[in-house]
Scaffold this active site. Sequence first.
Site, PDB file in Angstrom:
ATOM      1  N   HIS A 120       0.826  -1.200   0.000  1.00  0.00           N
ATOM      2  CA  HIS A 120       0.000   0.000   0.000  1.00  0.00           C
ATOM      3  C   HIS A 120       0.866   1.259   0.000  1.00  0.00           C
ATOM      4  CE1 HIS A 120      -3.150   2.683   2.077  1.00  0.00           C
ATOM      5  NE2 HIS A 120      -3.404   2.636   0.782  1.00  0.00           N
ATOM      6  N   TYR A 146       7.564  13.741 -21.784  1.00  0.00           N
ATOM      7  CA  TYR A 146       6.814  13.666 -20.526  1.00  0.00           C
ATOM      8  C   TYR A 146       5.842  12.489 -20.462  1.00  0.00           C
ATOM      9  CZ  TYR A 146       8.831  18.290 -20.303  1.00  0.00           C
ATOM     10  OH  TYR A 146       9.717  19.337 -20.326  1.00  0.00           O
ATOM     11  N   ALA A 147       6.131  11.429 -21.176  1.00  0.00           N
ATOM     12  CA  ALA A 147       5.305  10.218 -21.119  1.00  0.00           C
ATOM     13  C   ALA A 147       5.762   9.386 -19.926  1.00  0.00           C
ATOM     14  CB  ALA A 147       5.406   9.438 -22.424  1.00  0.00           C
ATOM     15  N   ASN A 148       5.419   9.880 -18.750  1.00  0.00           N
ATOM     16  CA  ASN A 148       5.844   9.274 -17.491  1.00  0.00           C
ATOM     17  C   ASN A 148       4.697   9.363 -16.496  1.00  0.00           C
ATOM     18  OD1 ASN A 148       8.757   9.234 -18.325  1.00  0.00           O
ATOM     19  ND2 ASN A 148       8.498  11.448 -18.189  1.00  0.00           N
ATOM     20  N   ASP A 185       9.178   6.985 -20.113  1.00  0.00           N
ATOM     21  CA  ASP A 185       9.684   6.978 -21.481  1.00  0.00           C
ATOM     22  C   ASP A 185      11.162   6.592 -21.470  1.00  0.00           C
ATOM     23  OD1 ASP A 185      11.164   9.342 -20.805  1.00  0.00           O
ATOM     24  OD2 ASP A 185       9.541  10.623 -21.514  1.00  0.00           O
ATOM     25  N   HIS A 220       8.189  18.948 -13.689  1.00  0.00           N
ATOM     26  CA  HIS A 220       8.985  17.776 -14.066  1.00  0.00           C
ATOM     27  C   HIS A 220      10.169  17.526 -13.130  1.00  0.00           C
ATOM     28  CE1 HIS A 220      10.230  14.560 -16.667  1.00  0.00           C
ATOM     29  NE2 HIS A 220      11.401  15.123 -16.921  1.00  0.00           N
TER      30      HIS A 220
END
Length: 139
Positions: free
Chosen positions: A20, A128-130, A28, A106
């Site tokens: 939890h 920014y594909a995170n 990326d 970021h």
Amino acid sequence: MKKTAVLNAQLSGVIASLGHTDGLTICDAGLPIPSEQQCVDLALTKGVPSFLSTLEVVLTELFVERILLAEEIKQANPTIEQQLLEMINKLAQTQGRQIEIEYVVHSEFKQRSNQAKAVVRTGECSPYANVILYSGVPF
């Protein structure tokens, strides 16, 4: 042979080990990953596997209570953001609970990613594909 969605043994083990509030970053190809952090490196070549396809599979096995995104995704990669949010909304319906969505700059995202239990590196080559997925409990 395992019959659930995640066939990669290392990734399956990471998901199974999450408790939890533990964080799991899916990123990326360009996000910096500290050498001491556990990394499941799935990247084969540009775009393979994609960020969204990896996220889709991980979401089939992980109960998520909240996510963290970089604020910059809104301007730099709105298509990925929209598809990601659609996946999260669908997951929330399936889980029967809201999933909190938080945005940070970021630089803060990278710091928080360093605190995640593990990072899954994809072949995604768009900005920014995170996302950091925080594990919840289904009870």
